[in-house]
Design an enzyme around this catalytic site. Structure first.
Site, PDB file in Angstrom:
ATOM      1  N   THR A 163       0.670  -0.962   0.206  1.00 44.34           N
ATOM      2  CA  THR A 163      -0.280   0.066  -0.203  1.00 44.34           C
ATOM      3  C   THR A 163       1.049   0.713  -0.025  1.00 44.34           C
ATOM      4  O   THR A 163       1.656   1.454   0.881  1.00 44.34           O
ATOM      5  CB  THR A 163      -1.117  -0.412   1.239  1.00 44.34           C
ATOM      6  N   GLU A 164       0.483   2.077  -0.516  1.00 43.57           N
ATOM      7  CA  GLU A 164       1.228   3.671  -0.864  1.00 43.57           C
ATOM      8  C   GLU A 164       0.116   4.635  -0.433  1.00 43.57           C
ATOM      9  O   GLU A 164      -1.145   4.454  -0.269  1.00 43.57           O
ATOM     10  CB  GLU A 164       1.848   3.645  -2.123  1.00 43.57           C
TER      11      GLU A 164
ATOM     12  N   GLY B 251      -5.017   2.198  -1.415  1.00 37.55           N
ATOM     13  CA  GLY B 251      -3.751   1.438  -1.646  1.00 37.55           C
ATOM     14  C   GLY B 251      -4.713   0.046  -2.327  1.00 37.55           C
ATOM     15  O   GLY B 251      -4.599  -0.767  -2.728  1.00 37.55           O
TER      16      GLY B 251
ATOM     17  N   GLU C   9      -6.221  -5.116   3.432  1.00 34.78           N
ATOM     18  CA  GLU C   9      -6.416  -6.381   2.523  1.00 34.78           C
ATOM     19  C   GLU C   9      -7.509  -6.969   1.286  1.00 34.78           C
ATOM     20  O   GLU C   9      -8.058  -7.651   1.276  1.00 34.78           O
ATOM     21  CB  GLU C   9      -6.447  -7.931   3.449  1.00 34.78           C
TER      22      GLU C   9
HETATM   23  C1  LIG Z   1      -3.967  -0.682  10.429  1.00 34.37           C
HETATM   24  C2  LIG Z   1      -3.497  -1.349   8.956  1.00 34.37           C
HETATM   25  C3  LIG Z   1      -3.384  -2.645   8.677  1.00 34.37           C
HETATM   26  C4  LIG Z   1      -2.661  -2.773   7.598  1.00 34.37           C
HETATM   27  N1  LIG Z   1      -1.435  -2.785   6.826  1.00 34.37           N
HETATM   28  C5  LIG Z   1      -0.826  -2.932   5.720  1.00 34.37           C
HETATM   29  C6  LIG Z   1       0.106  -4.501   5.347  1.00 34.37           C
HETATM   30  O1  LIG Z   1       0.949  -4.932   6.684  1.00 34.37           O
HETATM   31  N2  LIG Z   1       0.637  -3.797   4.155  1.00 34.37           N
HETATM   32  C7  LIG Z   1      -0.058  -2.883   3.278  1.00 34.37           C
HETATM   33  O2  LIG Z   1       0.521  -3.030   1.974  1.00 34.37           O
HETATM   34  N3  LIG Z   1      -1.225  -3.350   3.847  1.00 34.37           N
HETATM   35  C8  LIG Z   1      -1.403  -2.622   4.552  1.00 34.37           C
HETATM   36  N4  LIG Z   1      -2.607  -1.489   5.221  1.00 34.37           N
HETATM   37  C9  LIG Z   1      -3.634  -0.836   4.005  1.00 34.37           C
HETATM   38  C10 LIG Z   1      -4.611  -1.623   3.519  1.00 34.37           C
HETATM   39  O3  LIG Z   1      -4.672  -2.584   3.015  1.00 34.37           O
HETATM   40  C11 LIG Z   1      -5.513  -0.468   2.721  1.00 34.37           C
HETATM   41  O4  LIG Z   1      -5.972   0.157   3.561  1.00 34.37           O
HETATM   42  C12 LIG Z   1      -6.112  -0.612   1.968  1.00 34.37           C
HETATM   43  O5  LIG Z   1      -6.200  -1.835   1.128  1.00 34.37           O
HETATM   44  C13 LIG Z   1      -7.209   0.345   0.891  1.00 34.37           C
HETATM   45  O6  LIG Z   1      -6.787   1.210   0.819  1.00 34.37           O
HETATM   46  P1  LIG Z   1      -6.677   2.436   1.335  1.00 34.37           P
HETATM   47  O7  LIG Z   1      -6.640   2.820   2.608  1.00 34.37           O
HETATM   48  O8  LIG Z   1      -5.184   4.285   0.410  1.00 34.37           O
HETATM   49  O9  LIG Z   1      -8.023   3.349   0.603  1.00 34.37           O
HETATM   50  P2  LIG Z   1      -8.343   4.048  -0.603  1.00 34.37           P
HETATM   51  O10 LIG Z   1      -8.094   3.219  -1.976  1.00 34.37           O
HETATM   52  O11 LIG Z   1      -8.297   5.155  -0.791  1.00 34.37           O
HETATM   53  O12 LIG Z   1      -9.793   4.042  -0.977  1.00 34.37           O
HETATM   54  C14 LIG Z   1     -10.738   4.525  -0.347  1.00 34.37           C
HETATM   55  C15 LIG Z   1     -11.908   4.643  -0.761  1.00 34.37           C
HETATM   56  O13 LIG Z   1     -12.869   4.237  -1.696  1.00 34.37           O
HETATM   57  C16 LIG Z   1     -13.369   2.922  -1.896  1.00 34.37           C
HETATM   58  N5  LIG Z   1     -13.020   2.477  -3.205  1.00 34.37           N
HETATM   59  C17 LIG Z   1     -11.578   2.307  -3.606  1.00 34.37           C
HETATM   60  N6  LIG Z   1     -11.834   1.589  -5.350  1.00 34.37           N
HETATM   61  C18 LIG Z   1     -13.231   1.990  -5.681  1.00 34.37           C
HETATM   62  C19 LIG Z   1     -14.292   1.951  -6.816  1.00 34.37           C
HETATM   63  N7  LIG Z   1     -13.639   1.232  -7.810  1.00 34.37           N
HETATM   64  N8  LIG Z   1     -15.118   2.254  -6.402  1.00 34.37           N
HETATM   65  C20 LIG Z   1     -15.806   2.761  -5.589  1.00 34.37           C
HETATM   66  N9  LIG Z   1     -15.702   3.060  -4.167  1.00 34.37           N
HETATM   67  C21 LIG Z   1     -13.727   2.478  -4.482  1.00 34.37           C
HETATM   68  C22 LIG Z   1     -12.601   2.467  -0.958  1.00 34.37           C
HETATM   69  O14 LIG Z   1     -13.303   0.436  -0.740  1.00 34.37           O
HETATM   70  C23 LIG Z   1     -12.558   3.086   0.252  1.00 34.37           C
HETATM   71  O15 LIG Z   1     -13.695   3.318   0.924  1.00 34.37           O
HETATM   72  C24 LIG Z   1      -3.170  -1.815   6.226  1.00 34.37           C
HETATM   73  C25 LIG Z   1      -4.398  -0.786   7.235  1.00 34.37           C
HETATM   74  C26 LIG Z   1      -4.857  -0.458   7.634  1.00 34.37           C
HETATM   75  C27 LIG Z   1      -5.368   0.067   8.466  1.00 34.37           C
END
Ligand SMILES: Cc1cc2nc3c(=O)[nH]c(=O)nc-3n(C[C@H](O)[C@H](O)[C@H](O)COP(=O)(O)OP(=O)(O)OC[C@H]3O[C@@H](n4cnc5c(N)ncnc54)[C@H](O)[C@@H]3O)c2cc1C
Length: 387
Positions: free
Chosen positions: A136-137, A141, A367
Site C-alpha cells: 500500500t502507498e 491502496g 487486504e
Molecule cells: C491497520 C492497518 C494495517 C494495514 N497493514 C498493511 C500491510 O501490512 N501492508 C500493506 O501493504 N497494506 C496494509 N494496509 C493497507 C490496506 O490494505 C489499505 O488501507 C487498503 O487497501 C485500502 O487502501 P486505502 O487505505 O489507501 O484506501 P483507498 O484505496 O483510498 O480507498 C478509499 C475508499 O474508496 C473505496 N474505493 C476504492 N476503489 C473504489 C471503486 N472502484 N469504486 C468505489 N469505491 C472504491 C474504498 O472501498 C474505500 O472505501 C493496512 C491498513 C490498515 C488500516
C-alpha cells in the site's frame, strides 16, 4: 436431545481431523492462558505483546503452512483454525501472525531463491526475525497498479525510492518484502532493517488494532543488492497471490472475533435483569442473538469449504473475496450489535465487543476493502471489470 454449542451450532468441529482439532485446542489454550489476561491492557496502552513471539514460534504458528525450513507444514484448515483462535483474542495478534506467515514468509518461500529461503525462513519460523509486507502507498491502496515506489537498476544492484503506508509490523521488522515498479514490471525486494536510506516510523493515534504495530516505510536511494530481489515473480500477480493467502486466514479470524462477542453477550444478557427478567429472556434480545449465531454458522461453513478447496488446490481468488467480504462484515456487525446489547458497560474494555468492533474497522478495510471484494465478485459474475 443434547443442547447445541452456541459457538458451533452446526458442529463444524466434527468435520475436523484429529490433527486439526489438536491444533485448535493447543492454540485455544494458549489464547485463554496467555493472551486473554493481557490483551485489554495491551490495546489500551497501544502495545503489541512482543514478549509472546517466542511462544508463537514454539507452538509452530509462524509460517505454519510451509513445508521444511523449520516450519510446521500444517494444512490450510489448521492455519485457518490458528487464525480463528488468535482473533478470538484480538485481530491485532492474528494480524501479526498473518503478516509474518502469509505476507512475508510465503513470498520468500514461493518466489525466493534457495539462498533467500535458507537465510530467512528458519529464523522467521523461530520468531528471531520479524517480517512485514509493503504494498500500500499513501495515495491509494485499492489501486496497487498505480504504484509510485520505483527501483532502478544500478549495475547488477538496484536503487529503491518511494513510500509505503499502513504497514503492519513495519517498525519491528527485520525484513520488509517491498513491491516496486521496475522497467521489467512490478518486482519484490527484500529490504533489510538498517539499510542506508530506509526508515520505518510507527503510526500513532490509531483507534483500531492498537495491540498491533502499524508503520510507514520510506525509501530514499536505498541500495538493494541483486541477491535481495525475489527472482520467481514479476507483475502484480506476486503481491496479489500473497494477499489471497492472508485474506483466506482473515476469513477464519473474523469468526473468532464474532464468537468472542456472542459468548460475552450470552453471558451478560443472562445475568442482566431489566423489567423484572433477564434481558436474555426477551424476544428482541433472542432475535438478535439468534441472528448472530446464524451468521457465525454461515461463516464457519464458508471458511471450512474454502479451506478444503485450498488444500485440494482448487481455490479461486474470487471465492476468497466472497468469504472475506461476508465474514468480516458478519463479525463487524455482530461486534457493534453486541456492544449495544451490553448497554453502557459495552463501551469499556472490561468487555470485548468494543475492542473487536474497533479492530474490525481495520480488518474490513485492509487486504482489500469490502467494496473492492464486491467488485472482484462482480467482475467474476459479469466478466467485466468495473474498477
Ligand atoms: C491497520 C492497518 C494495517 C494495514 N497493514 C498493511 C500491510 O501490512 N501492508 C500493506 O501493504 N497494506 C496494509 N494496509 C493497507 C490496506 O490494505 C489499505 O488501507 C487498503 O487497501 C485500502 O487502501 P486505502 O487505505 O489507501 O484506501 P483507498 O484505496 O483510498 O480507498 C478509499 C475508499 O474508496 C473505496 N474505493 C476504492 N476503489 C473504489 C471503486 N472502484 N469504486 C468505489 N469505491 C472504491 C474504498 O472501498 C474505500 O472505501 C493496512 C491498513 C490498515 C488500516
Amino acid at each position: 436431545m443434547k443442547s447445541l454449542n452456541p459457538l458451533d451450532f452446526y458442529n463444524v468441529r466434527d468435520q475436523l481431523s484429529e490433527d486439526e482439532q489438536l491444533v485448535q485446542d493447543t492454540v485455544a489454550r494458549f489464547v485463554d492462558d496467555k493472551l486473554l489476561p493481557i490483551i485489554g491492557e495491551c490495546f489500551e496502552a497501544g502495545r503489541f505483546p512482543k514478549e509472546l513471539i517466542p511462544e508463537f514460534a514454539e507452538l509452530g504458528l509462524l509460517g505454519s503452512s510451509i513445508e521444511g525450513y523449520d516450519c510446521a507444514g500444517l494444512n490450510s484448515v489448521a492455519y485457518g483454525l490458528i487464525c480463528q483462535e488468535l482473533e478470538r483474542a484480538d485481530s491485532g495478534i492474528r494480524s501479526f501472525v498473518s503478516v509474518q506467515s502469509s505476507l512475508c514468509m510465503y513470498p520468500i518461500y514461493t518466489y525466493g531463491s534457495e539462498e533467500q529461503k535458507q537465510r530467512w525462513l528458519p529464523p522467521m519460523a523461530r520468531g528471531e526475525k520479524i517480517g512485514c509486507f509493503g504494498l500500500t502507498e499513501p495515495h491509494g491502496g485499492s489501486d496497487p497498479s498505480n504504484m509510485k515506489t520505483v527501483a532502478k537498476k544500478k549495475g547488477s544492484d538496484w536503487v529503491l525510492n518511494g513510500a509505503k503506508m499502513w504497514i503492519t509490523n513495519g517498525s519491528i521488522a527485520d525484513i520488509a518484502v517491498v513491491w516496486a515498479q521496475t522497467d521489467e514490471g512490478i518486482r519484490g525486494f527484500l529490504v533489510e532493517k538498517g539499510m542506508k536510506g530506509f526508515d520505518a516510523p510507527e503510526v500513532h493515534h490509531k483507534m483500531s488494532l492498537r495491540a498491533s504495530v502499524t508503520s510507514a516505510l520510506y525509501f530514499d536511494d536505498v541500495l538493494i543488492p541483486a541477491a535481495n530481489v525475489l527472482p520467481g515473480v514479476t507483475g502484480l500477480k506476486g503481491p496479489l497471490s500473497c494477499l489471497t493467502q492472508a485474506r483466506y486466514g482473515i476469513t477464519w479470524g473474523a469468526i473468532g472475533a464474532a464468537q468472542a462477542c456472542l459468548q460475552e453477550v450470552l453471558a451478560y444478557t443472562a445475568e442482566r435483569n431489566l423489567f423484572g427478567k433477564p434481558v436474555a429472556h426477551t424476544q428482541a434480545a433472542q432475535l438478535r442473538m439468534a441472528d448472530m449465531a446464524r451468521r457465525i454458522t454461515c461463516a464457519q461453513l464458508l471458511s471450512l469449504q474454502l479451506g478444503r478447496l485450498k488444500d485440494a488446490g482448487k481455490l479461486h481468488p474470487s471465492q476468497v473475496s466472497m468469504a472475506k467480504w461476508n465474514n468480516v462484515r458478519m463479525a463487524l456487525d455482530i461486534a457493534r450489535d453486541a456492544r449495544d446489547l451490553l448497554g453502557g458497560a459495552g463501551i469499556t474494555l472490561e468487555h470485548v465487543p468494543i475492542r473487536h468492533a474497533l479492530n474490525l474497522e481495520s480488518v474490513i478495510t485492509y487486504e482489500g476493502t469490502e467494496t473492492v471484494h464486491q467488485l472482484v465478485i462482480g467482475k467474476e459474475l459479469t466478466g467485466v471489470s468495473a474498477f
